[in-house]
Design a protein around this motif. Structure first.
Motif, PDB file in Angstrom:
ATOM      1  N   HIS A   3      -0.268   9.393  -2.654  1.00 41.42           N
ATOM      2  CA  HIS A   3       0.583  10.040  -3.653  1.00 41.42           C
ATOM      3  C   HIS A   3       0.874   9.083  -4.785  1.00 41.42           C
ATOM      4  CE1 HIS A   3       1.766  13.710  -1.394  1.00 41.42           C
ATOM      5  NE2 HIS A   3       1.386  12.970  -0.387  1.00 41.42           N
ATOM      6  N   VAL A   4       0.350   9.365  -5.956  1.00 37.83           N
ATOM      7  CA  VAL A   4       0.714   8.609  -7.160  1.00 37.83           C
ATOM      8  C   VAL A   4       1.165   9.638  -8.180  1.00 37.83           C
ATOM      9  CG1 VAL A   4      -0.024   6.982  -8.905  1.00 37.83           C
ATOM     10  CG2 VAL A   4      -1.041   6.889  -6.631  1.00 37.83           C
ATOM     11  N   LYS A   5       2.458   9.867  -8.237  1.00 41.71           N
ATOM     12  CA  LYS A   5       3.003  10.925  -9.077  1.00 41.71           C
ATOM     13  C   LYS A   5       3.654  10.286 -10.273  1.00 41.71           C
ATOM     14  CE  LYS A   5       3.936  13.380  -4.833  1.00 41.71           C
ATOM     15  NZ  LYS A   5       3.764  12.234  -3.944  1.00 41.71           N
ATOM     16  N   GLN A   6       3.089  10.480 -11.440  1.00 44.84           N
ATOM     17  CA  GLN A   6       3.509   9.733 -12.624  1.00 44.84           C
ATOM     18  C   GLN A   6       4.279  10.623 -13.585  1.00 44.84           C
ATOM     19  OE1 GLN A   6       3.003   6.619 -12.761  1.00 44.84           O
ATOM     20  NE2 GLN A   6       3.557   6.068 -14.833  1.00 44.84           N
ATOM     21  N   THR A   7       5.465  10.175 -13.995  1.00 43.94           N
ATOM     22  CA  THR A   7       6.244  10.837 -15.025  1.00 43.94           C
ATOM     23  C   THR A   7       6.518   9.839 -16.119  1.00 43.94           C
ATOM     24  OG1 THR A   7       7.281  12.223 -13.360  1.00 43.94           O
ATOM     25  CG2 THR A   7       8.324  12.137 -15.528  1.00 43.94           C
ATOM     26  N   PRO A 440      12.790   2.299 -26.102  1.00 43.90           N
ATOM     27  CA  PRO A 440      12.781   2.143 -24.639  1.00 43.90           C
ATOM     28  C   PRO A 440      11.682   3.001 -24.026  1.00 43.90           C
ATOM     29  CG  PRO A 440      14.569   3.578 -25.312  1.00 43.90           C
ATOM     30  CD  PRO A 440      13.958   3.053 -26.580  1.00 43.90           C
ATOM     31  N   LYS A 441      11.148   2.557 -22.916  1.00 41.69           N
ATOM     32  CA  LYS A 441      10.085   3.303 -22.232  1.00 41.69           C
ATOM     33  C   LYS A 441      10.354   3.293 -20.736  1.00 41.69           C
ATOM     34  CE  LYS A 441       5.052   3.801 -21.959  1.00 41.69           C
ATOM     35  NZ  LYS A 441       3.750   3.282 -22.423  1.00 41.69           N
ATOM     36  N   LEU A 442      10.289   4.463 -20.130  1.00 38.98           N
ATOM     37  CA  LEU A 442      10.542   4.617 -18.700  1.00 38.98           C
ATOM     38  C   LEU A 442       9.343   5.271 -18.045  1.00 38.98           C
ATOM     39  CD1 LEU A 442      12.462   4.589 -16.212  1.00 38.98           C
ATOM     40  CD2 LEU A 442      13.250   6.849 -16.952  1.00 38.98           C
ATOM     41  N   ALA A 443       8.731   4.563 -17.105  1.00 38.66           N
ATOM     42  CA  ALA A 443       7.672   5.142 -16.266  1.00 38.66           C
ATOM     43  C   ALA A 443       8.265   5.329 -14.883  1.00 38.66           C
ATOM     44  CB  ALA A 443       6.458   4.226 -16.215  1.00 38.66           C
ATOM     45  N   GLN A 444       8.059   6.498 -14.300  1.00 41.10           N
ATOM     46  CA  GLN A 444       8.675   6.769 -13.006  1.00 41.10           C
ATOM     47  C   GLN A 444       7.776   7.669 -12.171  1.00 41.10           C
ATOM     48  OE1 GLN A 444      12.394   8.738 -13.731  1.00 41.10           O
ATOM     49  NE2 GLN A 444      11.550  10.065 -15.300  1.00 41.10           N
ATOM     50  N   SER A 445       7.961   7.616 -10.870  1.00 42.60           N
ATOM     51  CA  SER A 445       7.193   8.457  -9.960  1.00 42.60           C
ATOM     52  C   SER A 445       8.105   8.955  -8.860  1.00 42.60           C
ATOM     53  CB  SER A 445       5.999   7.691  -9.363  1.00 42.60           C
ATOM     54  OG  SER A 445       6.449   6.587  -8.610  1.00 42.60           O
ATOM     55  N   PHE A 446       7.774  10.146  -8.357  1.00 42.85           N
ATOM     56  CA  PHE A 446       8.584  10.778  -7.325  1.00 42.85           C
ATOM     57  C   PHE A 446       7.717  11.044  -6.096  1.00 42.85           C
ATOM     58  CE2 PHE A 446      12.299  11.733  -9.879  1.00 42.85           C
ATOM     59  CZ  PHE A 446      11.796  11.747 -11.166  1.00 42.85           C
ATOM     60  N   GLY A 448       6.780   9.105  -3.520  1.00 44.93           N
ATOM     61  CA  GLY A 448       5.861   8.098  -3.020  1.00 44.93           C
ATOM     62  C   GLY A 448       6.186   7.668  -1.601  1.00 44.93           C
ATOM     63  N   SER A 449       5.283   6.890  -1.032  1.00 44.84           N
ATOM     64  CA  SER A 449       5.434   6.474   0.360  1.00 44.84           C
ATOM     65  C   SER A 449       6.489   5.394   0.534  1.00 44.84           C
ATOM     66  CB  SER A 449       4.084   5.973   0.892  1.00 44.84           C
ATOM     67  OG  SER A 449       3.608   4.912   0.073  1.00 44.84           O
ATOM     68  N   GLU A 450       6.580   4.458  -0.417  1.00 39.83           N
ATOM     69  CA  GLU A 450       7.485   3.319  -0.262  1.00 39.83           C
ATOM     70  C   GLU A 450       8.923   3.686  -0.590  1.00 39.83           C
ATOM     71  OE1 GLU A 450       4.996   3.509  -2.317  1.00 39.83           O
ATOM     72  OE2 GLU A 450       3.455   2.045  -1.822  1.00 39.83           O
ATOM     73  N   ASN A 451       9.103   4.584  -1.545  1.00 42.76           N
ATOM     74  CA  ASN A 451      10.423   5.017  -1.967  1.00 42.76           C
ATOM     75  C   ASN A 451      10.243   6.343  -2.677  1.00 42.76           C
ATOM     76  OD1 ASN A 451      13.024   5.296  -3.197  1.00 42.76           O
ATOM     77  ND2 ASN A 451      13.270   3.074  -3.142  1.00 42.76           N
ATOM     78  N   PHE A 452      11.169   7.288  -2.458  1.00 42.37           N
ATOM     79  CA  PHE A 452      11.016   8.592  -3.106  1.00 42.37           C
ATOM     80  C   PHE A 452      10.988   8.442  -4.617  1.00 42.37           C
ATOM     81  CE2 PHE A 452      12.977  12.283  -5.190  1.00 42.37           C
ATOM     82  CZ  PHE A 452      12.071  13.260  -4.836  1.00 42.37           C
ATOM     83  N   TYR A 453      11.837   7.558  -5.156  1.00 42.29           N
ATOM     84  CA  TYR A 453      11.897   7.367  -6.602  1.00 42.29           C
ATOM     85  C   TYR A 453      11.569   5.919  -6.932  1.00 42.29           C
ATOM     86  CZ  TYR A 453      13.757   7.086 -11.360  1.00 42.29           C
ATOM     87  OH  TYR A 453      13.894   6.891 -12.706  1.00 42.29           O
ATOM     88  N   MET A 454      10.525   5.719  -7.729  1.00 40.98           N
ATOM     89  CA  MET A 454      10.162   4.395  -8.208  1.00 40.98           C
ATOM     90  C   MET A 454      10.123   4.427  -9.735  1.00 40.98           C
ATOM     91  SD  MET A 454       7.327   3.108  -5.443  1.00 40.98           S
ATOM     92  CE  MET A 454       7.638   1.405  -5.885  1.00 40.98           C
ATOM     93  N   TYR A 455      10.570   3.335 -10.340  1.00 40.63           N
ATOM     94  CA  TYR A 455      10.724   3.328 -11.786  1.00 40.63           C
ATOM     95  C   TYR A 455      10.303   1.987 -12.371  1.00 40.63           C
ATOM     96  CZ  TYR A 455      14.877   0.568 -10.775  1.00 40.63           C
ATOM     97  OH  TYR A 455      15.716  -0.420 -10.323  1.00 40.63           O
ATOM     98  N   ASN A 456      10.020   2.028 -13.659  1.00 36.35           N
ATOM     99  CA  ASN A 456       9.642   0.841 -14.404  1.00 36.35           C
ATOM    100  C   ASN A 456      10.196   1.032 -15.814  1.00 36.35           C
ATOM    101  OD1 ASN A 456       7.053  -0.346 -16.253  1.00 36.35           O
ATOM    102  ND2 ASN A 456       7.866  -1.679 -14.684  1.00 36.35           N
ATOM    103  N   PHE A 457      11.211   0.240 -16.181  1.00 36.05           N
ATOM    104  CA  PHE A 457      11.890   0.410 -17.461  1.00 36.05           C
ATOM    105  C   PHE A 457      11.702  -0.832 -18.316  1.00 36.05           C
ATOM    106  CE2 PHE A 457      15.652  -0.257 -20.151  1.00 36.05           C
ATOM    107  CZ  PHE A 457      15.584   0.887 -20.929  1.00 36.05           C
ATOM    108  N   GLY A 458      11.362  -0.611 -19.591  1.00 27.98           N
ATOM    109  CA  GLY A 458      11.161  -1.740 -20.479  1.00 27.98           C
ATOM    110  C   GLY A 458      11.272  -1.346 -21.933  1.00 27.98           C
ATOM    111  N   LEU A 459      10.870  -2.258 -22.793  1.00 30.47           N
ATOM    112  CA  LEU A 459      10.964  -2.077 -24.236  1.00 30.47           C
ATOM    113  C   LEU A 459       9.564  -2.101 -24.830  1.00 30.47           C
ATOM    114  CD1 LEU A 459      13.037  -1.820 -26.582  1.00 30.47           C
ATOM    115  CD2 LEU A 459      12.832  -4.312 -26.845  1.00 30.47           C
ATOM    116  N   ASN A 460       9.260  -1.086 -25.631  1.00 28.50           N
ATOM    117  CA  ASN A 460       7.965  -0.996 -26.283  1.00 28.50           C
ATOM    118  C   ASN A 460       8.125  -1.321 -27.774  1.00 28.50           C
ATOM    119  OD1 ASN A 460       5.079  -0.068 -25.709  1.00 28.50           O
ATOM    120  ND2 ASN A 460       5.574   1.060 -27.574  1.00 28.50           N
TER     121      ASN A 460
END
Length: 729
Positions: A3-7, A440-446, A448-460
């Motif tokens: 599962h690689v669910k990308q938002t 700001p830029k937020l990449a997130q996925s729902f 997944g196996s390791e955690n239901f919600y995973m996120y990556n937040f940074g500055l573009n």
């Protein structure tokens, strides 16, 4: 499972056209009713009672975020009333009694997560004698946890809403209407699994197996916020996933469910229910309506047109005029041409989605500065590509602004034509400079196996400069600030697929590089003839690929149709080297202890047809055929609906020559998105948009190259879609 669910939140939009027939009769209203019972959400998302659906539909454009929790399931759902007759729902469900996998070193204590998609179609509107009647499908194309079909009828009786329906599958599993060999199979010999690799629609089991009657009543109490619900459940819960997976049955002491709902306001409600005679469920819903979403602007005051004596010899302050056009009318980077009795402005519109406001402001500014001029021409550009020319008859414009005649409207003075660029030197020209931007830029996925919600937040951060009239150099860099990708273990799909990992390596790019260069390219853009636009580009084109390519677009002014072709040669970038590429096709991943294939060079491109029908002007369609990044060939379709506020909701899918087994889990690429115009939510007019894109799975088949410029979006002014004016009253 892989599962690689990308938002991803971004500033682009992908341009759903669904047609159908609804049998409609005039609904009757009770003139003595004091409180109207409005539709509410059920546990699964979508209009309904508690567990059961109803025949009701929400108002068109209503968007609900719904969540319910009990000891057996955690449901989270997004439900949208796409058309008056079509409801759509996307749902994630966690099963707290079941772990994601049997390998704790892989998924730890993460709960099993299921995704589902529901649709409901209204067949009949309510009338004096006829109940509102709908047919629906729950959990289509998923893994079968809740898949079911139903027909529901709902009729209002004063403050009461009464529903009766028939369900198959999950909803009809009690078999109280038709018991199809219930004694030998808890699921009535209707498999609750899924075929192939999942993601496909199992038509052959629709309306099969046991069926059951369900019913219920919803009561609007005299106290407006409070309503009560009671229903007769069509499911017996013997084939529910926790029972099948763990052998621990979900006991049903009673088929009667009771619920209470407190409506906090138009923005949401809270609910509590007692289900199966032994289980408490708590939930809430948050709501808005895309058809009525509107912000109260605090805009720049419109200048009053002054009556001045003959000022033909007066010298106009062109730098000050340039500032007024930029900040008041939104026309930035202007070139101003003054010739005889006409003034021409060539600029980019950055403020108003509805160009009527821009023309009004610009016309007033120019009328005050050039009182003797007869014509004002505004040539709109996008990336130095001329898109439209708006001709304003100065005399007619002034008469409309001053309301010199009945039903005066500035539209009476405006004509939009094919742009005719001036050939002489401009009297004023804004100097090209470096343009900088940060967002700001937020990449997130729902799920997944390791955690239901995973996120990556940074500055573009981005920078660009026009070297000539048609050549731009620019780039963007991402700096990571906060993420939880240290939990991420999954690297490549362990499902035996042998495709080049053109997208399933996405998390290496997102998580392994605290600083990365997403884009660095040289671009040439030009309008090569009256209706034809072109571009060519070379460099690091996106986060995962670099190369060279070009695009040609045929787009007549104010046309329903457009046609385009893009062609590219690209190589996959090495996530461990900020400017490097994969040189070898076969690579070893030490984290997963597996080899994978990278894309070391391929051609990719598509021929596309764009259609915005005038007879159904709130929908848009794009169909493309070509070769994708994993060298598979096929068709992609993008469909969208625009609501009155300008919010766009759509879907996309790609089907290629890959079989479901070759593609892997999900069977084919698909997803959804919401594009929101900022001027619908911000207190000041602005032409930008924010987009939320959702893919249930990111796989390698059916994947397109991301490009910095897309000519169709860039030339939107020729037949506005992204900048279509709001019609909210």
């Amino acid at each position: 499972m892989s599962h690689v669910k990308q938002t991803v939140y971004s500033f682009c939009a992908i341009p759903l056209i669904i047609s159908g027939i609804a049998i409609s009769t005039q609904a009757q209203s009770d003139e003595f009713a004091t409180i109207k019972l409005t539709p509410s959400q059920n546990d699964f998302g979508g209009v309904g009672l508690i567990q059961m659906p109803t025949g009701r539909m929400a108002p068109e454009g209503e968007f609900n975020v719904n969540a319910t929790f009990n000891e057996d399931y955690y449901h989270g759902a997004l439900s949208l009333q796409l058309f008056p007759w079509l409801e759509t729902t996307i749902r994630y469900t966690q099963v707290p009694d079941v772990l994601y996998s049997d390998d704790p070193s892989f998924s730890g204590d993460t709960y099993y997560t299921d995704k589902g998609i529901d649709v409901k179609l209204r067949l009949l509107e309510e009338s004096y004698w006829i109940p509102e009647t709908s047919i629906g499908l729950r959990d289509i194309g998923g893994t079968g946890l809740f898949d079911s079909e139903f027909i529901a009828m709902t009729k209002a009786f004063g403050p009461f809403d009464a529903t009766i329906g028939i369900g198959w599958g999950y909803i009809g599993n009690s078999g109280n209407l038709i018991d199809t060999d219930k004694t030998s199979s808890v699921d009535c010999n209707r498999s609750t699994g899924y075929k192939g690799t999942g993601g496909s629609i199992d038509f052959e089991r629709w309306f099969k197996g046991c069926s059951a009657i369900f019913a219920g009543i919803e009561y609007q109490t005299p106290w407006d916020p409070l309503r009560l619900k009671v229903e007769y459940d069509g499911n017996d819960y013997q084939s529910d996933f926790p029972a099948v997976r763990t052998g621990v049955l979900l006991e049903q002491d009673s088929p009667i469910n009771f619920g209470v709902l407190y409506k906090a306001g138009n923005w949401g409600d809270f609910k509590l229910s007692y289900e199966r005679g032994n289980t408490w469920t708590l939930g809430f819903s948050l709501a808005t309506n895309f058809n009525t979403l509107k912000s109260n602007w605090r805009d720049t005051p419109k200048p009053v047109i002054e009556d001045k004596p003959d000022t033909a010899d007066r010298k106009v302050d062109l730098p000050e005029l340039n500032k007024q056009l930029a900040f008041d009318a939104g026309y930035k980077g202007a070139k101003i041409y003054i010739k005889n009795d006409q003034v021409t402005v060539v600029a980019t519109q950055t403020k108003y989605r509805d160009r009527k406001h821009a023309h009004d402001q610009a016309g007033r500014i120019l009328a005050n500065q050039f009182p003797e001029a007869k014509t004002f021409n505004i040539i709109e550009e996008a990336g130095h590509l001329p898109t439209t020319e708006t001709r304003i008859d100065a005399k007619q414009f002034k008469a409309a602004v001053k309301y010199d005649y009945i039903d005066a409207d500035i539209k009476d003075s405006i004509t939009v034509v094919e742009p005719n660029m001036p050939t002489e030197k401009a009297d004023w020209q804004t100097e090209d400079q470096w343009n900088f931007g940060f967002a700001p830029k937020l990449a997130q996925s729902f799920g997944g196996s390791e955690n239901f919600y995973m996120y990556n937040f940074g500055l573009n951060g981005s920078a660009s400069r026009w070297l000539t009239e048609h050549i731009e150099v620019g780039g963007s860099m991402y700096i990571n600030i906060l993420d939880n990708y240290d939990q991420f273990k999954y690297k490549t799909p362990p499902d035996g697929t042998d495709l080049k990992r053109v997208r399933t390596l996405v998390r290496q790019y997102v998580s392994d590089a605290p600083v990365r260069v997403d884009n660095l390219q040289l671009t040439w853009l030009d309008k090569v003839s009256e209706n034809i636009y072109a571009q060519a580009y070379v460099g690091y084109l996106e986060m995962m690929f670099g190369g060279v390519g070009g695009e040609v677009l045929y787009r007549p002014l104010d046309s329903e149709w457009a046609f385009g072709v893009d062609a590219n040669y690209v190589k996959q970038r090495d996530p461990d080297d900020i400017f490097g590429f994969f040189d070898e096709e076969i690579n070893f991943d030490p984290d997963s202890n597996r080899y994978f294939r990278a894309q070391t060079g391929t051609f990719t491109g598509h021929a596309s047809v764009y259609y915005q029908p005038k007879w159904f002007d709130d929908v848009s369609l794009r169909v493309s055929y070509g070769q994708f990044l994993a060298e598979d060939r096929g068709v992609s379709v993008e469909l969208a609906k625009q609501f009155n506020s300008g919010v766009i909701v759509g879907a996309f899918a790609s089907k290629t020559n890959l079989s479901a087994e070759e593609f892997g889990e999900g069977s084919f690429t698909k997803g959804f998105y919401i594009s929101i115009p900022f001027d619908a939510i911000f207190p000041k007019p602005v032409s930008n948009r924010g987009s939320l894109a959702w893919q249930p799975l990111t796989r390698d088949g059916g994947q397109k190259l991301s490009r910095k410029f897309e000519l169709y979006g860039g030339t939107d002014a020729r037949s506005p879609w992204l900048n279509k004016p709001s019609t909210v009253k």
